[in-house]
Design a protein around this motif. Structure first.
Motif, short mmCIF file in Angstrom:
data_model
loop_
_atom_site.label_atom_id
_atom_site.label_comp_id
_atom_site.label_asym_id
_atom_site.label_seq_id
_atom_site.Cartn_x
_atom_site.Cartn_y
_atom_site.Cartn_z
N ASN A 3 -30.42 14.64 29.25
CA ASN A 3 -31.12 15.48 29.45
C ASN A 3 -30.43 16.07 30.41
O ASN A 3 -31.10 16.65 31.62
N SER A 4 -28.91 15.66 30.94
CA SER A 4 -28.83 16.58 31.96
C SER A 4 -28.49 18.32 31.47
O SER A 4 -27.92 18.22 30.60
N LEU A 5 -28.09 18.72 32.11
CA LEU A 5 -27.98 20.62 32.44
C LEU A 5 -26.17 20.62 32.13
O LEU A 5 -25.58 19.59 32.31
N ILE A 6 -26.94 21.96 30.74
CA ILE A 6 -25.58 22.58 30.17
C ILE A 6 -25.69 23.27 31.69
O ILE A 6 -24.60 23.64 31.92
N VAL A 7 -25.77 24.00 31.53
CA VAL A 7 -26.59 25.76 32.45
C VAL A 7 -27.00 25.38 33.95
O VAL A 7 -28.13 25.00 33.44
N ASP A 8 -26.18 24.93 34.88
CA ASP A 8 -26.93 24.83 36.12
C ASP A 8 -26.77 26.04 37.35
O ASP A 8 -25.54 25.87 36.96
N PRO A 9 -28.12 25.86 37.40
CA PRO A 9 -27.70 27.07 38.64
C PRO A 9 -26.30 26.40 40.36
O PRO A 9 -25.50 27.78 40.53
N ASN A 10 -26.25 25.75 40.52
CA ASN A 10 -25.42 24.71 41.15
C ASN A 10 -24.35 25.71 40.79
O ASN A 10 -23.27 26.02 41.11
N LYS A 11 -24.01 25.34 39.82
CA LYS A 11 -22.22 25.41 38.62
C LYS A 11 -21.96 26.85 38.81
O LYS A 11 -21.20 27.89 38.77
N PHE A 12 -23.03 27.74 38.72
CA PHE A 12 -23.80 29.52 38.67
C PHE A 12 -22.86 29.63 40.45
O PHE A 12 -21.99 30.45 39.91
N ILE A 13 -22.90 29.49 41.13
CA ILE A 13 -23.36 29.79 42.40
C ILE A 13 -22.06 29.65 43.07
O ILE A 13 -21.82 30.42 43.35
N SER A 14 -21.26 28.36 42.37
CA SER A 14 -20.09 28.05 42.63
C SER A 14 -18.98 29.17 42.35
O SER A 14 -18.47 29.43 42.87
N TYR A 15 -19.58 29.06 40.52
CA TYR A 15 -18.30 30.13 40.41
C TYR A 15 -18.60 31.57 41.00
O TYR A 15 -17.43 31.98 40.75
N LEU A 16 -19.47 32.14 41.47
CA LEU A 16 -19.83 33.11 42.17
C LEU A 16 -18.62 32.65 43.76
O LEU A 16 -18.16 34.04 43.48
N ARG A 17 -19.25 32.30 43.93
CA ARG A 17 -17.96 32.14 45.45
C ARG A 17 -16.43 32.18 44.62
O ARG A 17 -15.73 32.82 45.67
N ASP A 18 -16.05 31.06 43.54
CA ASP A 18 -14.83 31.08 43.13
C ASP A 18 -13.99 32.50 42.94
O ASP A 18 -12.96 32.88 42.79
N LYS A 19 -15.28 33.39 42.32
CA LYS A 19 -14.87 35.07 42.23
C LYS A 19 -15.23 36.10 43.54
O LYS A 19 -14.92 37.21 43.08
N GLY A 20 -15.41 35.76 44.31
CA GLY A 20 -15.52 36.35 45.63
C GLY A 20 -16.96 36.62 46.06
O GLY A 20 -16.82 37.66 47.47
N TYR A 21 -18.08 36.15 45.15
CA TYR A 21 -18.89 36.94 45.72
C TYR A 21 -19.52 35.78 46.61
O TYR A 21 -19.17 34.84 46.87
N LEU A 22 -20.99 36.37 46.86
CA LEU A 22 -21.55 35.30 47.70
C LEU A 22 -20.79 34.75 49.15
O LEU A 22 -21.13 33.21 49.38
N GLN A 23 -20.01 35.49 49.70
CA GLN A 23 -19.47 35.16 51.14
C GLN A 23 -19.52 35.39 52.02
O GLN A 23 -19.68 34.94 53.10
N GLY A 24 -21.33 35.75 52.63
CA GLY A 24 -22.26 35.58 53.95
C GLY A 24 -22.94 34.32 53.86
O GLY A 24 -22.42 33.32 53.07
#
Length: 250
Positions: A3-24
């Motif tokens: 039952n482990s998540l495939i689409v994980d919101p924590n991973k998505f937020i990390s992805y966005l940060r890696d792409k230069g977003y959510l820097q505030g």
């Protein structure tokens, strides 16, 4: 079964940060709203800094209250609201105050009245992916009670009670409304039970306040969404939510 998540919101937020977003900065408390016009009013009333990167909504940090954010949820209903709540939790936010509109079911309510929601009758589907059992969901008890004490001190005419959360606003029948009135349900909206369930699942704080924008109470629909009184009540509620959030102790 795994039952482990495939689409994980924590991973998505990390992805966005890696792409230069959510820097505030990460606000301690976020006030969630649903109306674009109300967001425009907030931009006039507060100095705001936008945090780039959220796709289903817009996060703004208050320049004069850096621990507080206002999030405009770009859409209505439980699915989009929960997507945004998941991403804000993954971003690091721990406290939420949801401010929306609702339709009156009680004959004792008038347009622009302010409702502090103490429970929600679940008739939406999103929350069942988080908590399968139960029909009634509630805000975080201490967070709700602290907000209640603060609002009662500042807004003399505020009503506390239960809402009906539905996915189908165009299936609100006379028999259903009469049944809910007999149960003492005050109003109807589209997000509260799902947001309460997700907050319980993730152990974050949530409370919800509604402003009555329309009425079904006499079994006819009376819309007042663009009423100056409704807008004034929404702005007043946001202002007090900011003041309450600013007084929170670590």
């Amino acid at each position: 079964m795994n039952n482990s998540l495939i689409v994980d919101p924590n991973k998505f937020i990390s992805y966005l940060r890696d792409k230069g977003y959510l820097q505030g900065s990460i606000p301690k408390t976020v006030i969630i709203i649903f109306l674009k016009s109300l967001m425009e009013d907030c931009k006039k009333n507060y100095r705001l800094n936008k945090t780039e990167g959220f796709d289903a909504g817009e996060l703004y940090i208050l320049s004069d209250y850096k621990s507080i954010g206002i999030f405009y949820c770009r859409g209505i209903g439980a699915p989009v609201a929960v997507i945004n709540l998941e991403e804000l939790i993954a971003f690091g936010v721990q406290n939420f105050i949801v401010i929306g509109t609702s339709g009156a079911l009680s004959l004792n309510l008038s347009i622009a009245d302010i409702i502090l929601c103490n429970s929600a009758l679940r008739e939406e589907g999103t929350s069942r992916h988080y908590i399968s059992d139960g029909y009634i969901f509630s805000p975080t008890e201490k967070w709700h009670n602290d907000l209640k004490t603060f609002l009662n001190t500042n807004i003399p005419l505020i009503t506390e009670g239960r809402t009906w959360t539905t996915d189908a606003p165009y299936r609100e029948t006379k028999s259903k409304v009469m049944s809910l009135q007999q149960q003492g349900v005050l109003c109807v909206e589209m997000e509260a039970s799902a947001l309460f369930a997700v907050a319980e699942f993730h152990k974050v704080n949530i409370a919800s306040v509604f402003v009555i924008s329309d009425s079904l109470a006499d079994l006819t629909w009376k819309p007042h969404f663009f009423s100056e009184k409704v807008t004034k009540s929404l702005i007043q509620t946001i202002n007090y939510a900011v003041k309450f959030s600013d007084n929170i102790k670590d």
